[in-house]
Design an enzyme around this catalytic site. Sequence first.
Site, PDB file in Angstrom:
ATOM      1  CG  ASP A   1      -2.533 -49.863   5.629  1.00  0.00           C
ATOM      2  OD1 ASP A   1      -2.341 -48.925   6.427  1.00  0.00           O
ATOM      3  OD2 ASP A   1      -3.649 -50.379   5.472  1.00  0.00           O
TER       4      ASP A   1
ATOM      5  CG  ASP B   1      -1.617 -44.989  12.110  1.00  0.00           C
ATOM      6  OD1 ASP B   1      -0.965 -45.905  11.576  1.00  0.00           O
ATOM      7  OD2 ASP B   1      -2.659 -44.521  11.625  1.00  0.00           O
TER       8      ASP B   1
END
Length: 404
Positions: free
Chosen positions: A98, A276
């Site tokens: 992540d 992202d």
Amino acid sequence: MVPPRSLSSLLALPALAFLSLSANALPHARKASSPAPLKLAVRVNSYGIKNIAAADRARFRTLQAGGSSSINASNAGTIYTADIGIGSPATSYTLLLDTGSSNTWIGANKAYEKTSTSKDTGGQFYITYGDQSYASGEEYTDTVTLNSDLVIDSQSIGVASDSTGLDGLDGLLGLGPVDLTEGTVSNANQVPTVTDNLYTQQTISSEVLGVFFAPASSEDSSGELTFGGYDASKFTGSISYVPITSTSPASAYWGIDQSISYGTTTILSTTAGIVDTGTTLILIASDAFEKYQAATGGTLDSTTGLLRITSDQYAQLSSLFFTAGGFTYELTANGQIWPRSLNSAIGGTTDGIYLVVANSGSPSGSGLDFTNGYCFLERFYSVYDTTNSRVGFATTEYTYATTN
């Protein structure tokens, strides 16, 4: 404003592949003779997620507020995991990767095996995420082995006694900026991330990260993550760079200034947003999305949360053009649709055509008005250069692919 002081931004995407993670000594092309691959498994959820756009918007809202936003394994369309060694001798743990959060922790499934390198710091960690999931427990330092060339001494890790949201995985490998660790451990202001320690321990000599993804629907849906540089064999032409934006909150992440046009019509004037991989879709401000929806003729599908178009509308779909740092990147009509072979993973119908450009849920002018997520990055090679505070893009063999 929180400066992007660590390599932040990579993960949570499509399908059935592996990613190679390779160490490189200098911020230039990695020599083909010296790869150090870490294979990552990809999970395509066919059971948990009901609305992929809503899941991405929840992450967007948390990032927009300047917080840490983890990927919930039960509520993501696709995620990457890696088997990471901790301790000496190492015990293998399967961790979710992540970039919207920065703490590394284990204990959600498999118990922590202490060895001679394990050290209890005396601190307690507590992390909450945008979807209300959390993890808490004791903070340790230990040896972390990503692969034989990426071994980190005394890496700070949390050992959870209580956690939610990881659905059978052992924990999380945080690759976000170090600033996001502030206030998460009781006896430390910040804790160094794995990338911080790779750099300070001179395993890599520059904080540069190269990322290659192939579309999930391609014949070889593999990828590569290169620490310390980039892999010139994975892109065509040259890398063009854009500085990290000075606009907050985008500046806290891999934020850039960019405009977006649909064909010849500008739908989003130059504004700040982020790159992202933890976001699956391409999210744009609500006013820009309204223009995009009107131009494409798409209708909102309540199940997936995506715009759905007909075959005739797809045949008329114009390219999207993303302009950043004086360079323009074309996302073709095929690049704007969800892989039809994966429609079932998002609750779509077999014959549906769904657009991957979605509404962020807030109007432009917020300081974070778009997210170039995986569906953008699978078409372009990307470079995240902390040393020079910039992001780079280059075309690949998949930029103009028609595999979706």
